[in-house]
Design an enzyme around this catalytic site. Structure first.
Site, PDB file in Angstrom:
ATOM      1  N   CYS A  34       0.826  -1.176   0.023  1.00  7.73           N
ATOM      2  CA  CYS A  34      -0.061   0.299  -0.150  1.00  7.73           C
ATOM      3  C   CYS A  34       0.929   1.212  -0.026  1.00  7.73           C
ATOM      4  CB  CYS A  34      -0.889  -0.066   1.204  1.00  7.73           C
ATOM      5  SG  CYS A  34      -2.391  -1.135   1.070  1.00  7.73           S
ATOM      6  N   HIS A  42     -10.439   2.885  -4.281  1.00  4.77           N
ATOM      7  CA  HIS A  42     -11.397   3.142  -2.854  1.00  4.77           C
ATOM      8  C   HIS A  42     -12.412   4.115  -3.501  1.00  4.77           C
ATOM      9  CE1 HIS A  42      -7.334   2.197  -1.342  1.00  4.77           C
ATOM     10  NE2 HIS A  42      -8.050   1.481  -0.553  1.00  4.77           N
TER      11      HIS A  42
END
Length: 811
Positions: free
Chosen positions: A685, A736
């Site tokens: 990430c 997202h």
């Protein structure tokens, strides 16, 4: 020394059965209104306070309760609401990072409020209401939520204050309201808790370089007003949390700290202030303990021995109380109370303070509520656990031993010693086969058979792929049907055969979708997995699964980390069946998907009787066996994800290299047993990768994909020196967000990366797993991604042809 007292720093919000979460989500879905939300959460809040009193906690925190996040609460207390929600700006972007989408079955529902600007105007008293509060936390159709990121090195996420163009003002004395509530409803003279001004500003974004000190000067009198009103209401103690002091503290910040607390001492001399730190040792011990406050809170669990060493070297002011965090506020293991009592005696001797508070090392926000409901766990495991309620009991026992003598608490101390000893002596913690395997590990880093340059050529011949190959990160949409099927299987309502048929059908459907879209390297979708760590914890020896050991991750989203209590080893292949089935359906390569040893460690409740590196290497060896099983089953690409590698960095830079060395060793122990033609992938990430670029290269994965869409330009600069020579995919669209990327966006992001990366290195992929997205979002986004890759290939081919033509003409 005077009498010791029991103190707590914060209590879990979520409730024993996540009652808090259910109320929040009922309100967000329109099932209950704001008044009912407030009345029902008040019952929970008062219940938590009463329970702490019943567990003999003397200094009970109030104001630690939150409807979303304590940092957001502090920002709202001082009117720090981003301008886009109040009509001051119209920007919907925020560029925040929210950590990896771990894909737990406990997801926070999407925000859906219309969120017109006028709806978020303050009332006549200047107070912003619940609609504004939840809009900032969760976003609306009109405006993006504020950024969210990890709270220091925990797995809790806070809402990052956005201060661009804002002037603080005291809108509502929230700590006072909670103090009065506890006093009037329960007769509890609580200890109000508030995030300190230095921590608040240091964690915020949008502060112009020359405005930090003026903002601080504006905040100090507002904080002083909060404290004065608390004092006037009868509060004796206030806990001001300044965890920022465990990071490297500059001379400038040390001066700011003195300015803050000298101002508070002058404004409210009659009020007792507990300046609380946690998660590590304070960086400037001698200066911190001299601040004009009445008590200093130090972490003696996660300080790596440094707070204790500083205490013994420099002593402690005789006019202050030492608040000693000796019970682990971040992990779930029962304490050997004799060991803790010995530590407290050592602290007492070194400090010689006028009084001692005995407390957790941090807020108990980070641990589950109670072991009482864990009826399915083996007795030796359950007896070795301590959640929030049990930790408060441990503190009460230690205070009793200090105040009344060890004989007064002898039975409780002996019970704790025996419980810890029984767990340590269990066969699960003494597996000789695991010990033998660890002993065979070489101190040198494990290595692949050949260097990357050799492997790259072998892999290209073995499995030809186009320039800029396309793939996804691993997970595909987990629909309601997928979650329901898994639930029915776990409850015994579906047979193993019926569940397998369902998984096979879903896998085949998505293999065909991926083929139709034109993706080059496919995934099986992970439909059998509830969570990328818990799934493996359920299958590896050494792990236990709880029923109710939930903790808050962010907002209403809770996670239930697996309990790593024993020696870890592979009992039987965990992922081979699903991966091999998917590969049998297509001629295109299908990646095997595993979670790496560092992430499994960081996202579990991990045993505390062994060094971190030893536990990581146990996990690594279990994964190594799984990697070999996948390879033998014909899986030629294996992805071992490490989204938590960067977030696990210690808080102090001096500890980074040792952590990274151990992490690289464990990853390579997991992955280096394969043949040259087997391609190892990993995923991480987004983070400040410039700090760890060498460690990323040292992992020696053939391909790394990085969540990068929101901060792509910043991330690309980490690779501008040209030293990274392996395959890399910098995510080309943000998973997202529900919005669909357009072709030009993806091309632009890829071209920015290709300014510094060789096209032969670059992969085209989303920035993270797709588990949380809907199919109607995923399919068009992936089609656009594949179209962008095709367009870029055509551009490169055209440029190559033109270059060849120029060269031919010159000849």
């Amino acid at each position: 020394m005077g009498q010791a007292k029991s103190s707590n720093l914060g209590y879990p919000r979520i409730g024993e059965k996540r009652e808090w979460k259910k109320l929040l989500e009922a309100h967000w879905s329109g099932k209950i209104d704001a008044a009912e939300l407030e009345s029902e959460t008040k019952k929970l809040r008062l219940g938590y306070l009463k329970k702490q009193r019943d567990l003999q906690t003397e200094l009970i925190p109030v104001g630690d309760f939150s409807l979303y996040d304590h940092v957001l609460d502090t920002a709202f207390t001082f009117g720090l609401v981003p301008q886009r929600f109040t009509g001051g700006a119209n920007s919907a972007a925020h560029g925040g990072d929210c950590g990896c989408a771990r894909g737990s079955h406990d997801e926070e529902p999407a925000a859906s409020a219309d969120g017109g600007v006028q709806a978020f105007a303050p009332d006549e008293k200047g107070v912003y209401g619940l609609d504004a509060y939840f809009a900032v936390a969760r976003g609306t159709k009109a405006f993006a939520a504020s950024p969210m990121t990890k709270w220091f090195d925990t797995n809790y996420h806070y809402i990052v204050p956005e201060l661009q163009g804002l002037t603080p003002k005291l809108t509502f004395n929230r700590p006072l309201a909670f103090y009065l509530e506890a006093k009037e409803e329960l007769g509890i003279d609580g200890k109000p808790v508030i995030v300190g001004p230095l921590t608040l500003l240091k964690l915020a974004r949008g502060i112009e370089a020359d405005r930090f000190d003026s903002l601080l000067d504006e905040l100090i009198p507002l904080y002083a007003q909060v404290l004065k009103e608390l004092s006037e209401a009868g509060a004796k103690w206030v806990q001001i949390d300044e965890p920022i002091l465990v990071l490297e503290t500059s001379d400038e910040d040390a001066a700011r700290l003195r300015r803050i607390y000298e101002a508070f001492a002058a404004a409210v001399p009659e009020l007792n202030i507990l300046l609380q730190t946690y998660f590590e040792s304070v960086s400037r011990y001698e200066e911190v303990v001299r601040l004009p406050v009445q008590a200093i809170g130090l972490d003696f669990v996660h300080d790596r021995g440094r707070n204790l060493a500083a205490l013994e070297r420099h002593g402690f002011p005789q006019d202050k109380i030492l608040a000693a965090g000796v019970i682990d506020g971040r992990n779930i293991w029962r304490s050997d109370l004799q060991v803790k009592l010995d530590l407290l005696r050592r602290i007492e001797k070194a400090a010689n303070a006028k009084e001692l508070f005995v407390q957790p090392s941090s807020s108990l926000l980070h641990v589950p509520v109670t072991t009482r409901s864990e009826e399915a766990l083996e007795a030796k495991i359950k007896n070795g656990l301590s959640f929030a309620d049990e930790k408060l009991t441990e503190i009460a026992v230690l205070v009793k031993a200090l105040n009344e003598g060890v004989d007064a608490a002898a039975a409780e101390i002996r019970e704790s010693v025996d419980a810890v000893a029984a767990l340590n002596a269990s066969p699960e913690r003494n597996d000789e086969s695991v010990r033998e395997a660890l002993n065979k590990l070489d101190a040198r880093r494990p290595k692949r058979l050949s260097a990357y340059a050799v492997r790259r050529d072998v892999q290209a011949k073995h499995r030809p792929l186009p320039l800029l190959p396309t793939t996804t990160i691993g997970s595909l949409p987990q629909t309601t049907e997928v979650r329901q099927a898994r639930s029915k299987w776990k409850k015994g309502e579906w047979s193993e055969e019926r569940y397998t048929e369902f998984l096979h059908a879903e896998t085949e459907r998505w293999i065909r979708i991926q083929e139709e879209i034109g993706i080059d390297v496919l995934v099986h979708g992970e439909f059998e997995r509830n969570d990328m760590v818990e799934y493996f914890g359920e299958q590896l020896a050494g792990f236990a699964t709880s029923a109710f050991a939930w903790v808050q991750s962010y907002g209403s989203r809770c996670v239930k980390p697996p309990i790593l209590f024993g020696d870890v080893k592979l009992l039987s292949p965990m992922t081979v069946t699903e991966s091999a089935y998917a590969q049998s359906l297509t001629d295109k390569p299908v990646k095997g998907m595993l979670t790496g040893p560092i992430t499994i460690y960081n996202w579990s409740f991990v045993r505390d009787d062994l060094p971190r590196a030893e536990v990581q290497n146990q996990i690594a060896l279990a994964l190594r066996a799984e990697v070999s099983a996948l390879e033998e089953a014909g899986i030629g690409m294996i992805q071992v994800d490490e989204p938590a590698l960067r977030e696990g960095l210690p808080l102090k830079r001096e500890d980074w290299q040792a952590y990274l060395d151990d992490a690289v060793y464990a990853f390579r122990a997991s992955t280096t047993s394969v043949r040259d033609e087997t391609q190892i992938h990993t995923h991480m990430c987004y983070a400040e990768f410039g700090d760890i670029i060498q460690a990323i290269s040292d992992l020696d994965a053939d391909v790394i994909s990085i969540e990068a869409a929101r901060s792509h330009g910043d991330l690309v600069t980490a690779f501008e020196d040209g030293t990274y020579d392996k395959g890399i995919g910098l995510g080309v669209f943000d998973i997202h967000s529900p919005r669909l990327p357009d072709l030009s966006e993806i091309e632009s992001i890829a071209k920015r990366a290709l300014e510094v990366l060789d096209p032969a290195q670059f992969w085209i992929n989303p920035d993270c797993g797709l588990k949380t997205r809907r199919e109607e979002e995923v399919v068009p986004s992936l089609k656009t991604m594949v179209a962008a890759a095709a367009a870029l290939r055509e551009q490169f081919a055209r440029a190559a042809a033109e270059g060849a033509g120029v060269a031919g003409g010159q000849g």
